[in-house]
Motif scaffolding. Structure first.
Motif, mmCIF file in Angstrom:
data_model
loop_
_atom_site.group_PDB
_atom_site.id
_atom_site.type_symbol
_atom_site.label_atom_id
_atom_site.label_comp_id
_atom_site.label_asym_id
_atom_site.label_seq_id
_atom_site.Cartn_x
_atom_site.Cartn_y
_atom_site.Cartn_z
ATOM 1 N N SER A 38 63.370 -43.498 -34.845
ATOM 2 C CA SER A 38 64.589 -42.834 -34.391
ATOM 3 C C SER A 38 65.706 -43.071 -35.389
ATOM 4 O O SER A 38 65.932 -44.208 -35.815
ATOM 5 C CB SER A 38 65.023 -43.347 -33.011
ATOM 6 N N GLN A 87 61.667 -38.245 -21.604
ATOM 7 C CA GLN A 87 61.471 -39.362 -22.527
ATOM 8 C C GLN A 87 60.106 -39.999 -22.299
ATOM 9 O O GLN A 87 59.370 -40.290 -23.249
ATOM 10 C CB GLN A 87 62.576 -40.404 -22.342
ATOM 11 N N ASP A 105 71.860 -41.196 -28.558
ATOM 12 C CA ASP A 105 71.677 -41.866 -27.274
ATOM 13 C C ASP A 105 70.948 -43.191 -27.496
ATOM 14 O O ASP A 105 69.755 -43.210 -27.827
ATOM 15 C CB ASP A 105 70.879 -40.949 -26.337
ATOM 16 N N ARG A 132 66.147 -35.826 -18.394
ATOM 17 C CA ARG A 132 66.049 -36.419 -19.725
ATOM 18 C C ARG A 132 65.203 -37.687 -19.680
ATOM 19 O O ARG A 132 64.370 -37.925 -20.554
ATOM 20 C CB ARG A 132 67.446 -36.730 -20.257
ATOM 21 N N GLU A 133 65.389 -38.498 -18.641
ATOM 22 C CA GLU A 133 64.593 -39.718 -18.504
ATOM 23 C C GLU A 133 63.120 -39.389 -18.298
ATOM 24 O O GLU A 133 62.246 -40.037 -18.887
ATOM 25 C CB GLU A 133 65.126 -40.535 -17.322
ATOM 26 N N GLU A 172 67.823 -43.772 -25.302
ATOM 27 C CA GLU A 172 66.706 -42.943 -25.760
ATOM 28 C C GLU A 172 66.006 -43.588 -26.954
ATOM 29 O O GLU A 172 64.775 -43.682 -26.993
ATOM 30 C CB GLU A 172 67.239 -41.568 -26.136
ATOM 31 N N SER A 229 69.096 -33.512 -25.443
ATOM 32 C CA SER A 229 70.530 -33.653 -25.174
ATOM 33 C C SER A 229 71.063 -32.613 -24.197
ATOM 34 O O SER A 229 72.110 -32.816 -23.581
ATOM 35 C CB SER A 229 71.326 -33.596 -26.478
ATOM 36 N N THR A 281 68.959 -38.906 -32.696
ATOM 37 C CA THR A 281 69.641 -39.044 -31.412
ATOM 38 C C THR A 281 70.901 -39.879 -31.561
ATOM 39 O O THR A 281 71.010 -40.704 -32.471
ATOM 40 C CB THR A 281 68.711 -39.690 -30.362
#
Length: 353
Positions: free
Chosen positions: A41, A181, A201, A177-178, A204, A170, A199
């Motif tokens: 990430s 993931q 986040d 979103r969770e 995330e 996003s 990201t």
């Protein structure tokens, strides 16, 4: 499931990569080796250079200097369509006039895959992302989560050497979103596809990644596993950006052996440090104890499974997070002492800002 071993030869390498737009340097001296099957990430605030770096890997931007290699081959002169990369954009970029199956099949058509094989791979890709039965549905008749799944299937169906994700979650609400993931990580582990996610986040990045590249102002601040980056931040920026942290002003006292002292809390000092230092401790690593840094509870907030305390101390303000274990908790205005284990803190020279 992939092993994600970084002892293997890198699949993707970026060496001294930089990108400037006129006098503005967007990315400076970016160095990274990505192992086969690894999930990386790029994490940082807006304008830190993470998307610019991803676009250079994809081929949409040419580096001002440096080298990008895929499986040992220089990508500098390779057209984006010839790099063998899968890309999922923030907007999903689905063709509105095409059905889900047609969107997923588009890349295979460009690769001149036979009709029979194309149909089977599209069917398998949609099943993998939980969209069996949605083959004939157009994007306008699909939810945001379903559109995201179609975009992911379209990127994976071509069997990319590297999957590039530009903030693909996003636009989803927090619950979806969770869920996505979890699904994304499961799919990535099952396929073993080398993946790079952009990201901003922090949660995330922590939940999905094998390693996190934390960026600020075009430069890499730290590269490490989620646990190492969170628990042992290498700079004040990383400590503050990657979750909440407490910075306490302390000092090194004595010699042979020296100690770190913060109010009534102290511990042996590492060799080589002297004078004022800053102690960084995560809120959940601090406890209330009989001895330690004196403080006072300025406010406490009940948040269901835990309590959040805002405390005032002579070494700086503190946030303390304690589990809701049914035991009595200190009240507002109450005097407390804060303590933590030396292994749960990070140190840097100089006083806290």
């Amino acid at each position: 499931m992939t092993t994600n071993s970084r002892s293997a030869a890198p699949l993707l390498e970026l060496e001294h990569v930089a990108k400037a737009f006129g006098s503005h340097v967007a990315v400076e001296d970016f160095n990274l080796a990505v192992a086969p099957g690894e999930f990386i990430s790029f994490l940082g605030p807006s304008g830190c250079g993470k998307t610019t770096t991803l676009q250079m890997i994809a081929g949409f931007l040419a580096p001002s200097r440096g080298t990008i290699r895929l499986e040992g081959c220089d990508l500098t002169q390779v057209h984006p369509s010839k790099r063998g990369l899968g890309i999922v954009f923030q907007s999903y970029a689905l063709f509105p006039h095409m059905t889900a199956a047609e969107n997923v099949a588009f890349g295979l058509e460009m690769q001149r895959v036979s009709k029979a094989e194309r149909a089977e791979r599209v069917r398998a890709a949609l099943a993998m992302v939980g969209l069996s039965g949605y083959e004939d549905r157009h994007p306008r008749r699909m939810s945001g989560g379903q559109q995201q799944r179609v975009a992911l299937a379209r990127a994976l169906v071509i069997r990319p050497s590297v999957l590039l994700l530009d903030e693909p979650l996003s636009n989803l609400d927090a619950k979806l979103r969770e869920e996505m993931q979890i699904e994304l990580r499961q799919i990535q582990r099952e396929l073993g596809t080398t993946t790079i996610l952009v990201t901003h986040d922090q949660t995330e990045a922590l939940s999905l990644s094998d390693r996190i590249v934390v960026m600020s102002k075009g430069r890499i601040e730290q590269i490490g596993t989620p646990q190492d980056t969170y628990e042992r931040p290498s700079s004040a920026f990383v400590a503050q950006f990657l979750g909440k942290t407490n910075d306490f002003t302390a000092r090194i006292e004595g010699a042979g052996p020296a100690r770190i002292v913060a109010g009534g809390w102290s511990a042996p000092a590492p060799v080589g440090l002297s004078g004022p230092v800053t102690i960084s401790v995560r809120p959940e690593r601090i406890g209330f104890a009989e001895t330690g840094l004196p403080g006072r509870v300025a406010a406490r907030i009940f948040q269901g499974n835990h309590w959040l305390f805002q405390c005032e101390t002579e070494c700086g303000p503190a946030i303390v997070v304690r589990p809701n274990d049914g035991l009595a908790q200190p009240g507002e205005g109450e005097a407390v002492r804060l303590a933590w284990r030396p292994e749960d803190m990070s140190l840097r020279a100089g006083a806290a800002a």
